[in-house]
Motif scaffolding. Sequence first.
Motif, PDB file in Angstrom:
ATOM      1  N   LYS A 100       0.824  -1.249   0.040  1.00 34.84           N
ATOM      2  CA  LYS A 100      -0.106  -0.040   0.095  1.00 34.84           C
ATOM      3  C   LYS A 100       0.844   1.447  -0.060  1.00 34.84           C
ATOM      4  CE  LYS A 100      -0.920   0.851   4.990  1.00 34.84           C
ATOM      5  NZ  LYS A 100      -0.084  -0.169   5.599  1.00 34.84           N
ATOM      6  N   ASN A 101       1.935   1.107   0.444  1.00 33.58           N
ATOM      7  CA  ASN A 101       3.000   2.380   0.414  1.00 33.58           C
ATOM      8  C   ASN A 101       3.822   2.355  -0.959  1.00 33.58           C
ATOM      9  OD1 ASN A 101       2.187   3.334   2.966  1.00 33.58           O
ATOM     10  ND2 ASN A 101       3.538   1.805   3.890  1.00 33.58           N
ATOM     11  N   ARG A 102       3.729   1.460  -1.796  1.00 38.90           N
ATOM     12  CA  ARG A 102       4.549   1.325  -2.921  1.00 38.90           C
ATOM     13  C   ARG A 102       3.827   2.235  -3.869  1.00 38.90           C
ATOM     14  NH1 ARG A 102       4.873  -5.049  -4.041  1.00 38.90           N
ATOM     15  NH2 ARG A 102       5.644  -5.563  -2.067  1.00 38.90           N
ATOM     16  N   LEU A 103       4.829   2.725  -4.886  1.00 38.27           N
ATOM     17  CA  LEU A 103       4.215   3.384  -6.051  1.00 38.27           C
ATOM     18  C   LEU A 103       3.618   2.282  -6.836  1.00 38.27           C
ATOM     19  CD1 LEU A 103       6.711   6.131  -7.313  1.00 38.27           C
ATOM     20  CD2 LEU A 103       4.525   6.523  -6.601  1.00 38.27           C
ATOM     21  N   HIS A 104       2.545   2.704  -7.541  1.00 43.35           N
ATOM     22  CA  HIS A 104       1.794   1.426  -8.443  1.00 43.35           C
ATOM     23  C   HIS A 104       1.844   1.950  -9.935  1.00 43.35           C
ATOM     24  CE1 HIS A 104      -0.508   1.137  -4.453  1.00 43.35           C
ATOM     25  NE2 HIS A 104       0.175   0.163  -4.510  1.00 43.35           N
ATOM     26  N   VAL A 105       2.201   3.197 -10.252  1.00 40.55           N
ATOM     27  CA  VAL A 105       2.125   3.497 -11.749  1.00 40.55           C
ATOM     28  C   VAL A 105       2.948   5.029 -11.789  1.00 40.55           C
ATOM     29  CG1 VAL A 105       0.081   4.627 -12.069  1.00 40.55           C
ATOM     30  CG2 VAL A 105       1.085   3.409 -13.904  1.00 40.55           C
ATOM     31  N   ILE A 106       3.706   5.258 -12.720  1.00 43.32           N
ATOM     32  CA  ILE A 106       4.106   6.559 -12.911  1.00 43.32           C
ATOM     33  C   ILE A 106       3.557   7.264 -14.332  1.00 43.32           C
ATOM     34  CG2 ILE A 106       6.161   7.947 -13.255  1.00 43.32           C
ATOM     35  CD1 ILE A 106       7.828   5.957 -11.859  1.00 43.32           C
ATOM     36  N   TRP A 107       2.984   8.565 -13.919  1.00 47.36           N
ATOM     37  CA  TRP A 107       2.262   9.096 -15.534  1.00 47.36           C
ATOM     38  C   TRP A 107       3.282  10.188 -15.697  1.00 47.36           C
ATOM     39  CZ3 TRP A 107      -3.410   9.497 -13.517  1.00 47.36           C
ATOM     40  CH2 TRP A 107      -4.191   8.458 -13.578  1.00 47.36           C
ATOM     41  N   TYR A 108       4.051  10.471 -16.925  1.00 49.99           N
ATOM     42  CA  TYR A 108       4.782  11.323 -16.986  1.00 49.99           C
ATOM     43  C   TYR A 108       4.292  12.108 -18.253  1.00 49.99           C
ATOM     44  CZ  TYR A 108       9.446  13.619 -17.222  1.00 49.99           C
ATOM     45  OH  TYR A 108      10.320  14.516 -17.200  1.00 49.99           O
ATOM     46  N   CYS A 109       3.993  13.216 -17.874  1.00 47.97           N
ATOM     47  CA  CYS A 109       3.198  14.233 -18.763  1.00 47.97           C
ATOM     48  C   CYS A 109       4.023  15.271 -19.576  1.00 47.97           C
ATOM     49  CB  CYS A 109       2.368  15.244 -17.892  1.00 47.97           C
ATOM     50  SG  CYS A 109       1.032  14.321 -16.917  1.00 47.97           S
ATOM     51  N   ILE A 110       3.756  14.870 -20.857  1.00 45.59           N
ATOM     52  CA  ILE A 110       4.607  15.754 -22.051  1.00 45.59           C
ATOM     53  C   ILE A 110       3.739  16.466 -22.605  1.00 45.59           C
ATOM     54  CG2 ILE A 110       6.081  15.900 -23.679  1.00 45.59           C
ATOM     55  CD1 ILE A 110       7.596  13.290 -22.598  1.00 45.59           C
ATOM     56  N   PRO A 111       3.789  18.050 -22.808  1.00 40.50           N
ATOM     57  CA  PRO A 111       2.403  18.818 -23.098  1.00 40.50           C
ATOM     58  C   PRO A 111       3.068  19.139 -24.813  1.00 40.50           C
ATOM     59  CG  PRO A 111       4.036  20.154 -22.060  1.00 40.50           C
ATOM     60  CD  PRO A 111       4.469  18.635 -21.720  1.00 40.50           C
ATOM     61  N   MET A 112       2.073  19.089 -25.698  1.00 44.88           N
ATOM     62  CA  MET A 112       2.288  19.183 -27.109  1.00 44.88           C
ATOM     63  C   MET A 112       1.723  20.420 -27.880  1.00 44.88           C
ATOM     64  SD  MET A 112       3.741  16.309 -28.062  1.00 44.88           S
ATOM     65  CE  MET A 112       3.559  16.472 -29.684  1.00 44.88           C
ATOM     66  N   ASP A 113       1.687  21.451 -26.800  1.00 49.47           N
ATOM     67  CA  ASP A 113       1.454  22.762 -27.418  1.00 49.47           C
ATOM     68  C   ASP A 113       2.736  23.148 -28.154  1.00 49.47           C
ATOM     69  OD1 ASP A 113       2.274  22.729 -24.720  1.00 49.47           O
ATOM     70  OD2 ASP A 113       1.916  24.790 -24.420  1.00 49.47           O
ATOM     71  N   GLU A 114       2.377  24.178 -28.968  1.00 52.47           N
ATOM     72  CA  GLU A 114       3.520  24.325 -30.099  1.00 52.47           C
ATOM     73  C   GLU A 114       4.859  24.623 -29.295  1.00 52.47           C
ATOM     74  OE1 GLU A 114       5.198  24.284 -33.675  1.00 52.47           O
ATOM     75  OE2 GLU A 114       3.012  24.151 -33.487  1.00 52.47           O
ATOM     76  N   SER A 115       4.855  25.501 -28.484  1.00 56.44           N
ATOM     77  CA  SER A 115       6.173  25.980 -27.969  1.00 56.44           C
ATOM     78  C   SER A 115       6.954  24.971 -27.088  1.00 56.44           C
ATOM     79  CB  SER A 115       5.878  27.129 -27.018  1.00 56.44           C
ATOM     80  OG  SER A 115       5.013  26.938 -26.001  1.00 56.44           O
ATOM     81  N   ALA A 116       6.165  23.597 -26.753  1.00 52.70           N
ATOM     82  CA  ALA A 116       6.826  22.657 -25.823  1.00 52.70           C
ATOM     83  C   ALA A 116       7.149  21.395 -26.161  1.00 52.70           C
ATOM     84  CB  ALA A 116       5.867  22.654 -24.524  1.00 52.70           C
ATOM     85  N   ARG A 117       6.823  21.225 -27.680  1.00 52.32           N
ATOM     86  CA  ARG A 117       7.196  19.673 -28.252  1.00 52.32           C
ATOM     87  C   ARG A 117       8.721  19.011 -28.188  1.00 52.32           C
ATOM     88  NH1 ARG A 117       3.291  20.469 -33.684  1.00 52.32           N
ATOM     89  NH2 ARG A 117       1.237  21.269 -32.278  1.00 52.32           N
ATOM     90  N   SER A 118       9.562  20.104 -27.802  1.00 51.06           N
ATOM     91  CA  SER A 118      10.917  19.458 -27.893  1.00 51.06           C
ATOM     92  C   SER A 118      10.898  18.840 -26.390  1.00 51.06           C
ATOM     93  CB  SER A 118      11.761  20.476 -28.199  1.00 51.06           C
ATOM     94  OG  SER A 118      11.712  20.846 -29.476  1.00 51.06           O
ATOM     95  N   PHE A 119      11.825  17.663 -26.270  1.00 51.35           N
ATOM     96  CA  PHE A 119      11.998  17.144 -24.824  1.00 51.35           C
ATOM     97  C   PHE A 119      12.897  18.190 -24.207  1.00 51.35           C
ATOM     98  CE2 PHE A 119       9.894  13.587 -26.822  1.00 51.35           C
ATOM     99  CZ  PHE A 119       9.478  12.747 -25.798  1.00 51.35           C
ATOM    100  N   THR A 120      12.760  18.223 -22.965  1.00 55.86           N
ATOM    101  CA  THR A 120      13.696  18.819 -22.121  1.00 55.86           C
ATOM    102  C   THR A 120      14.724  18.080 -21.384  1.00 55.86           C
ATOM    103  OG1 THR A 120      12.309  18.300 -20.019  1.00 55.86           O
ATOM    104  CG2 THR A 120      11.426  20.270 -21.225  1.00 55.86           C
TER     105      THR A 120
END
Length: 270
Positions: A110-130
């Motif tokens: 119950k204390n473990r992480l069960h999944v990771i969601w990594y959000c990457i926005p696709m609006d025009e100014s942010a499509r390149s990976f940081t």
Amino acid sequence: MDPSRIREKIVRFRILIIGRANAGKTTILQKVCNTRDNPEIYNNDGEKIDHAVLTVSRERGELDIENEMVFRHNPGFVFHDSHGFEAGGESEFNKVKAFIADRSKERDIKNRLHVIWYCIPMDESARSFTEGETKFFSQCDTGSIPVMVLFTKFDAVYDTEFAQLRKEGMPWKDARELAPKLAEESFANGPQLKLLKDVRRPPKCHVCLPNMHLDDADCRPLIERTAGTLDSNEVLTQLFVSTQQTNLELCMKYAVERQLSIELFACHEC
């Protein structure tokens, strides 16, 4: 195991959400929990943190990844946010890395992480990976915790295709209908997915999320892909499916599959 027994044992489904500022993280969590309210924040001792204190901490860049975000409308989910990690700083990256490592080794499920969601926005100014995103998928070992990439604000890709079609003279209605199809086709062969295939530690899967800011936004693709990612772990899959409240069809599907597997096992025992 019966879902009610699973809930007694594990209590809540735990998710780490990662992403740069303005990636739409809070909006997605609100949709998943079927609410417009902001989450309540608790420290590692289970004490609720005042919003005024959070505001000051946010301004100072001192927010703690150990803090738990919970929405009243669906307290079965608990979220952790990697504040500031998107900047790519070594200190922030190491904190996230250590948090994931510690949570993956928790003896109590119950204390473990069960999944990771990594959000990457696709609006025009942010499509390149940081730098932070590239570093995460190159260096961060998440162990048995599955990672999903959420391409948020994907409607911006629709808008780009729509503008191109209009520029080429296509009527407004036809361009609006065709743009999503062309956007998905071009994205499938684009640099984002190519990079994720070539990195040392690729995600389990990805999902594209357009128009999540709208009242009738559909987060079912996210729910279904998450359930599918967990499919090798029946206990966590049942917990996730029974916790989410936005996709009743998915609940029915897994309930039917579970009943069929029970009946099939009984037949083999006969």
